[in-house]
Design an enzyme around this catalytic site. Structure first.
Site, mmCIF file in Angstrom:
data_model
loop_
_atom_site.group_PDB
_atom_site.id
_atom_site.type_symbol
_atom_site.label_atom_id
_atom_site.label_comp_id
_atom_site.label_asym_id
_atom_site.label_seq_id
_atom_site.Cartn_x
_atom_site.Cartn_y
_atom_site.Cartn_z
ATOM 1 N N ASP A 1 50.724 37.100 40.489
ATOM 2 C CA ASP A 1 49.745 37.070 41.582
ATOM 3 C C ASP A 1 50.278 37.683 42.883
ATOM 4 O O ASP A 1 50.254 37.043 43.955
ATOM 5 C CB ASP A 1 49.316 35.617 41.864
ATOM 6 C CG ASP A 1 48.931 34.868 40.600
ATOM 7 O OD1 ASP A 1 48.316 35.475 39.712
ATOM 8 O OD2 ASP A 1 49.246 33.663 40.512
ATOM 9 N N GLU B 1 38.238 36.071 39.244
ATOM 10 C CA GLU B 1 39.132 35.451 40.223
ATOM 11 C C GLU B 1 39.938 36.562 40.899
ATOM 12 O O GLU B 1 39.681 37.736 40.689
ATOM 13 C CB GLU B 1 40.070 34.450 39.538
ATOM 14 C CG GLU B 1 40.939 35.055 38.451
ATOM 15 C CD GLU B 1 41.694 34.023 37.637
ATOM 16 O OE1 GLU B 1 41.420 32.812 37.768
ATOM 17 O OE2 GLU B 1 42.569 34.430 36.846
#
Ligand code: FUB
Length: 334
Positions: free
Chosen positions: A56, A224
């Site tokens: 991420d 997401e």
């Protein structure tokens, strides 16, 4: 969403048991991944962090001229995504040599957080008026699937000294914060998960929403990992979709707008699926070159032991993004 058995986001009614959010993946190793030297010396080494597992990546270039990456940290042996309990920061001034700036925050530093810890998921960082604001999704209760909050820690330095300051009040139980500060100084906050992406203005204190959060319109199959950047007056919202076919998972898509809160025009896929079950990325310009950051599982071959990567990103003359060429350790196209 393409019928994923497991949705690692919280809105899933099929809340993932703490036993893990893994669908597949090789057995976890108990030893750290090997330290890999830069094989070609040209900055194309991927993954570029090998001492620990990272995912991420949110990349920013700050006033000192260095590029900083704020990733989450996968823990070995993994138990899905639930043991992720701390954040490290990495920085570079040449995209070749990376410095581990060390740990900046862990679950036990968060006084409002889930008593059992863990679940320090995809973060972001922003800068305003001399302060760095570190945003991180973290549950506030044992029932992690329904108690997500977006925590904020602040520091006067980009990679040390962060102190937990609480969380952004009034938000839904969603994940993956992204904060974009526009040229006029106005900051925008985005988050999402489970097919919902929302955005809104932040007040000057960077810790409160100014007005109401709006659903971002015009995205295609949002899952997401929201990221917003701006180039030549155009706003780009990039994100992971729900792709799930033939063993391939999330693609990274993007949409554009003339307004930071949309409505958005869907433009396409800019990163094809990696070998990991998830993807999550950021786009940033550094020293005149644009880069796409993302993660894969090429060091571990395990979906939940991920490693952050970067490759050059190019635009067409009309502002659309060309598909990113993912490379391996040797700079060879994957
Ligand atoms: O790393 C935990 C979660 O996995 C992130 O919050 C999602 O974006 C996905 O990458």
């Amino acid at each position: 969403m393409n019928k994923r058995i497991i949705n690692i986001t919280l809105l899933a009614a099929l809340v993932i048991a703490t036993a893990g959010c893994s669908k597949k993946g090789a057995a976890a190793k108990n030893t750290p991944p090997p330290v890999i030297e830069d094989a070609n010396g040209d900055g194309r080494k991927n993954p570029f962090v090998s001492q620990i597992y990272t995912a991420d990546p949110s990349a920013h270039v700050w006033a000192d001229g260095r590029l900083y990456v704020y990733p989450s940290h996968d823990i070995d042996p993994p138990r899905g995504c639930d043991l992720m309990d701390k954040y490290h920061v990495y920085s570079t001034d040449d995209m070749v040599t990376w410095k581990d700036e060390g740990e900046i925050l862990r679950a036990s530093d968060v006084d409002w957080g889930r008593p059992e810890g863990g679940f320090m998921w995809a973060p972001d960082c922003a800068y305003k008026n001399g302060t760095y604001y570190f945003y991180f999704p973290h549950p506030s209760g044992t029932d992690w699937g329904n108690t997500w909050k977006i925590g904020v820690a602040t520091s006067k330095s980009p990679a040390s000294g962060f102190k937990s300051q609480g969380y952004i009040a009034g938000l839904e139980s969603l994940i993956d914060p992204c904060v974009f500060v526009d040229d006029d100084g106005q900051a925008y906050f985005y988050y999402g998960g489970g097919n919902i992406c929302k955005g809104g203005k932040l007040k000057d204190n960077m810790m409160e929403i100014d007005g109401t959060m709006q659903t971002m319109q015009g995205l295609n199959d949002f899952h997401e990992a929201t990221w917003v950047h701006k180039r030549n007056g155009i706003y780009y919202l990039s994100y992971a979709d729900n792709f799930d076919e033939a063993g391939k998972h999330n693609r990274m898509k993007y949409a554009t707008s003339k307004n930071p809160l949309g409505p958005w025009t869907y433009q396409g896929v800019y990163i094809d699926p990696t070998d990991s079950f998830t993807d999550h990325g950021s786009i940033v310009e550094f020293k005149g070159q644009w880069y796409a950051f993302y993660h894969n599982s090429s060091l571990s071959h395990n979906d939940w032991l991920r490693s952050i990567c970067a490759n050059k990103l190019y635009y067409n003359a009309d502002g659309t993004i060309r598909k990113v060429i993912q490379t391996d350790l040797n700079g060879v196209k994957l």
